[in-house]
Design a protein around this motif. Structure first.
Motif, PDB file in Angstrom:
ATOM      1  N   SER A   1       0.778  -1.299   0.055  1.00 21.77           N
ATOM      2  CA  SER A   1      -0.198  -0.096   0.282  1.00 21.77           C
ATOM      3  C   SER A   1       0.934   1.308  -0.170  1.00 21.77           C
ATOM      4  N   GLN A   2       0.386   2.254  -0.806  1.00 20.03           N
ATOM      5  CA  GLN A   2       1.331   3.420  -0.844  1.00 20.03           C
ATOM      6  C   GLN A   2       0.043   4.500  -1.238  1.00 20.03           C
ATOM      7  N   VAL A   3       0.187   5.576  -0.644  1.00 18.90           N
ATOM      8  CA  VAL A   3      -0.958   6.493  -0.266  1.00 18.90           C
ATOM      9  C   VAL A   3      -0.356   7.966  -0.489  1.00 18.90           C
ATOM     10  N   ALA A   4      -0.768   8.800  -1.660  1.00 19.83           N
ATOM     11  CA  ALA A   4      -0.216  10.043  -1.746  1.00 19.83           C
ATOM     12  C   ALA A   4      -1.105  10.933  -1.458  1.00 19.83           C
ATOM     13  N   LEU A   5      -0.863  11.951  -0.335  1.00 18.11           N
ATOM     14  CA  LEU A   5      -1.647  12.836   0.563  1.00 18.11           C
ATOM     15  C   LEU A   5      -1.729  14.218  -0.646  1.00 18.11           C
ATOM     16  N   ILE A   6      -2.940  14.385  -0.924  1.00 14.36           N
ATOM     17  CA  ILE A   6      -3.397  15.421  -1.674  1.00 14.36           C
ATOM     18  C   ILE A   6      -4.481  16.494  -0.574  1.00 14.36           C
ATOM     19  N   ALA A   7      -4.164  17.627  -1.130  1.00 10.56           N
ATOM     20  CA  ALA A   7      -5.072  18.654  -0.332  1.00 10.56           C
ATOM     21  C   ALA A   7      -6.571  18.512  -1.003  1.00 10.56           C
ATOM     22  N   ARG A   8      -7.616  18.719  -0.365  1.00 11.40           N
ATOM     23  CA  ARG A   8      -8.870  18.702  -0.943  1.00 11.40           C
ATOM     24  C   ARG A   8      -9.445  20.143  -0.886  1.00 11.40           C
TER      25      ARG A   8
END
Length: 384
Positions: A75-82
């Protein structure tokens, strides 16, 4: 007249006797020479050629296959501003291990808090209008029952009440949206893992178009991908030991040492690589200490667990012609026989025999060039 010639017993008689003696002596010498030569010939006949043989035997083959593999994070998640806004100080240290739910980024919250308060006020106003419309409708309903007002006025009051309720629902949705936007100002870890570098720091303006703020990589457990030739997969599937748990998978690190945890075969890719005729296999490894990193190059070493004995002979006994593989076998009478065999595999100098031989059959491993089927040999066991 008598024509018979007679030799007197004098000088001529002595001559005849000498001739007979010489003839008999020559005959005796010739016979003796022939008998002597026959004896010598018999003694000089070549003995059977000597060969080295070994018995076909059953052994447990510790078959080891080595593949080039690469680690992959499951698992690898990119954090992005909403939502858009300016970043507050970071809530984490780059490279640290984070837990699911940990606060990582905070976007300036004041504008969103104001939006929530505004939505709340609008909702209260809409609720007041609903209450007023409800009172008006109830009153006019009573007046209509008394025939004091017309029915049309009641219909107007009913419509006003519905409109007020619709406006209330809209304001409720606005409040939920404002609260949702406010919640998006806090960016939390969606999973356990290790967070990388932050692409934006305190004071930077970010929004949904800013891209990745940071990446969280889950390293425990970790997956290793490695290509396996299709021929090996088919062979292992027939032996029922590749697609089951009857296989031990280890990885060897760059320092030549084996990783402390053994792996477990997870699955095979559905598609083969047409360029290499291989199928990608995936194995899972525990990685509690994060000794393995994402995209790390490793050697994958696979061994069969609880391998069963197989019939083997030395590779030096194997011969090949147009009809296929065979060996030269020595029977109980020390006579050479050609024996066709089915070869399953060749590993570590041994030939795994599928059929054609049985345990204890003697096959020639040395001196093959001196013999042929049908001749007798002097066979000696290897090592004696």
């Amino acid at each position: 007249m008598n024509n018979k010639m007679e030799f007197p017993a004098g000088r001529n008689g002595n001559l005849l006797s000498s001739t007979r003696k010489a003839a008999l002596a020559f005959l005796g010498v010739s016979l003796g020479t022939f008998l002597f030569s026959s004896a010598v010939f018999a003694q000089e006949a070549p003995p059977p050629p000597g060969v080295i043989v070994e018995p076909a035997r059953e052994e447990v083959i510790e078959e080891e296959r080595v593949f080039s593999g690469r680690t992959e994070a499951i698992s690898q998640v990119a954090l992005i501003a909403r939502v858009g806004g300016f970043l507050e100080p970071l809530e984490f240290k780059e490279g640290q291990t984070v837990q699911q739910g940990d606060l990582l980024f905070v976007i300036q919250q004041e504008p969103y808090e104001f939006s929530v308060e505004q939505s709340q006020a609008n909702l209260e106003s809409a609720q007041a209008k609903v209450d007023l419309a409800k009172v008006d409708f109830d009153r006019k309903e009573q007046l209509v029952n008394r025939d004091t007002i017309s029915v049309s006025e009641l219909d107007t009051a009913r419509a006003n009440l519905k409109e007020a309720n619709a406006a209330l629902a809209l304001r409720q949705a606005d409040l939920k949206l404002s609260e949702l936007d406010l919640s998006y100002t806090e960016i939390r870890a969606p999973l356990d893992g290790q967070i990388g570098t932050a692409a934006f720091k305190e004071g930077a303006y970010v929004n949904a178009n800013s891209g990745t703020l940071a990446t969280i990589t889950s390293l425990n457990p970790i997956r290793v991908a490695f290509p396996v030739p299709q021929a090996l997969i088919l062979q292992s599937q027939r032996a029922n030991n590749f697609v089951t748990n009857n296989i031990l998978i280890r990885i060897r690190l760059s320092d030549g040492k084996f990783y402390q945890h053994n792996g477990k075969l997870d699955f095979l890719e559905a598609e083969a690589n047409p360029g290499t005729d291989t199928v990608t296999a995936y194995a899972i490894f525990e990685n509690p200490d994060h000794l393995l990193f994402d995209h790390q190059l490793v050697d994958v070493v696979a061994n069969a667990k609880d391998a069963t004995p197989v019939l083997v002979v030395s590779q030096s006994a194997l011969l090949l012609d147009q009809e296929g593989p065979y060996v030269l076998k020595v029977n109980d009478e020390d006579v050479v026989e050609q024996q066709r065999i089915a070869v399953v595999d060749q590993i570590n100098g041994l030939v795994i025999v599928g059929s054609g031989l049985k345990k204890g059959d003697l096959v020639i491993t040395s001196g093959i060039q001196k013999v042929r089927p049908g001749i007798k040999v002097n066979a000696q066991l290897a090592g004696q």
